[in-house]
Design an enzyme around this catalytic site. Structure first.
Site, PDB file in Angstrom:
ATOM      1  N   HIS A  42      -8.979  40.078  35.689  1.00  0.00           N
ATOM      2  CA  HIS A  42      -7.731  40.612  35.152  1.00  0.00           C
ATOM      3  C   HIS A  42      -7.917  42.099  34.864  1.00  0.00           C
ATOM      4  O   HIS A  42      -9.030  42.558  34.581  1.00  0.00           O
ATOM      5  CB  HIS A  42      -7.348  39.893  33.865  1.00  0.00           C
ATOM      6  CG  HIS A  42      -6.878  38.492  34.076  1.00  0.00           C
ATOM      7  ND1 HIS A  42      -6.178  37.800  33.120  1.00  0.00           N
ATOM      8  CD2 HIS A  42      -7.008  37.642  35.131  1.00  0.00           C
ATOM      9  CE1 HIS A  42      -5.893  36.591  33.561  1.00  0.00           C
ATOM     10  NE2 HIS A  42      -6.395  36.472  34.786  1.00  0.00           N
ATOM     11  N   GLU A  72      -7.291  43.873  32.301  1.00  0.00           N
ATOM     12  CA  GLU A  72      -7.873  44.174  30.994  1.00  0.00           C
ATOM     13  C   GLU A  72      -9.392  43.996  30.989  1.00  0.00           C
ATOM     14  O   GLU A  72     -10.121  44.827  30.444  1.00  0.00           O
ATOM     15  CB  GLU A  72      -7.267  43.272  29.910  1.00  0.00           C
ATOM     16  CG  GLU A  72      -5.764  43.383  29.774  1.00  0.00           C
ATOM     17  CD  GLU A  72      -5.015  42.302  30.535  1.00  0.00           C
ATOM     18  OE1 GLU A  72      -5.258  42.116  31.753  1.00  0.00           O
ATOM     19  OE2 GLU A  72      -4.159  41.640  29.911  1.00  0.00           O
ATOM     20  N   CYS A 108      -3.456  37.643  28.091  1.00  0.00           N
ATOM     21  CA  CYS A 108      -3.679  36.200  28.005  1.00  0.00           C
ATOM     22  C   CYS A 108      -4.788  35.939  26.980  1.00  0.00           C
ATOM     23  O   CYS A 108      -5.393  36.869  26.444  1.00  0.00           O
ATOM     24  CB  CYS A 108      -4.070  35.648  29.374  1.00  0.00           C
ATOM     25  SG  CYS A 108      -5.720  36.160  29.922  1.00  0.00           S
ATOM     26  N   CYS A 154      -8.240  37.526  27.955  1.00  0.00           N
ATOM     27  CA  CYS A 154      -8.280  38.981  27.777  1.00  0.00           C
ATOM     28  C   CYS A 154      -8.235  39.361  26.294  1.00  0.00           C
ATOM     29  O   CYS A 154      -8.943  40.271  25.856  1.00  0.00           O
ATOM     30  CB  CYS A 154      -7.145  39.636  28.545  1.00  0.00           C
ATOM     31  SG  CYS A 154      -7.340  39.452  30.341  1.00  0.00           S
TER      32      CYS A 154
END
Length: 173
Positions: free
Chosen positions: A61, A63, A91, A94
């Site tokens: 992801h 992040e 999420c 993260c």
């Protein structure tokens, strides 16, 4: 006397524009269009976008990639004093990484009521028993962030399961 507006090159709106540029990179790579940057002081120390499909890694992801780059940039795993800007509410994975890396502040654009972990579905960034809590600012350039995600998923539904590289947006939001 009319004065020209002052362009703030270090405000939340400006930095979210940088995250949106990363989200466009994800979009143009046929990834879910989420972009993130990390700022320390007034300097961008990392930039990343979703690369789950490219790397075939569920943890790739924006992040997570931005956190890893920022840690390398400063030579430490503690990102105290840093602000993470991301186009979509983080999420749980993260958000957990943000808490563990001691990010001071998280700024996001689009909320995620189903899976967001910064107040959408749950708030892990400020969970009372954790040893660190992040300050949160939401809704920065929200409409642009939402529209990019909507356009991406609308296009995916229209194309079925196969994506066409011929339908790409301008890389500058």
């Amino acid at each position: 006397m009319d004065e020209e507006p002052i362009i703030n090159l270090s405000g939340d709106t400006y930095y979210m524009g940088e995250a949106l540029r990363q989200a466009m990179r994800a979009y143009n790579s046929d990834e879910v269009p989420v972009g993130a940057i990390i700022v320390k002081g007034d300097k961008v120390i990392s930039r990343a976008y979703n690369q789950v499909e490219l790397l075939q890694d569920a943890t790739a992801h924006a992040e997570i990639l931005a956190i890893t780059q920022a840690e390398a940039a400063i030579g430490a795993w503690r990102l105290s004093g840093c602000t993470l800007f991301v186009t979509k509410e983080p999420c749980a994975m993260c958000a957990g990484a943000m808490v563990q890396s001691r990010i001071q502040r998280v700024v996001y654009g689009a909320s995620d009521l189903k899976g967001g972990a910064a107040g959408g579905a749950i708030n892990l960034l400020q969970f009372p028993t954790f040893n660190h809590r992040c300050d949160i600012e939401s809704g920065i350039r929200e409409e642009e962030c939402i529209q990019l995600l909507k356009h991406f998923f609308h296009e995916k539904r229209a194309q079925g399961s196969s994506a066409s590289a011929s339908h790409r947006l301008n890389p500058e939001p």
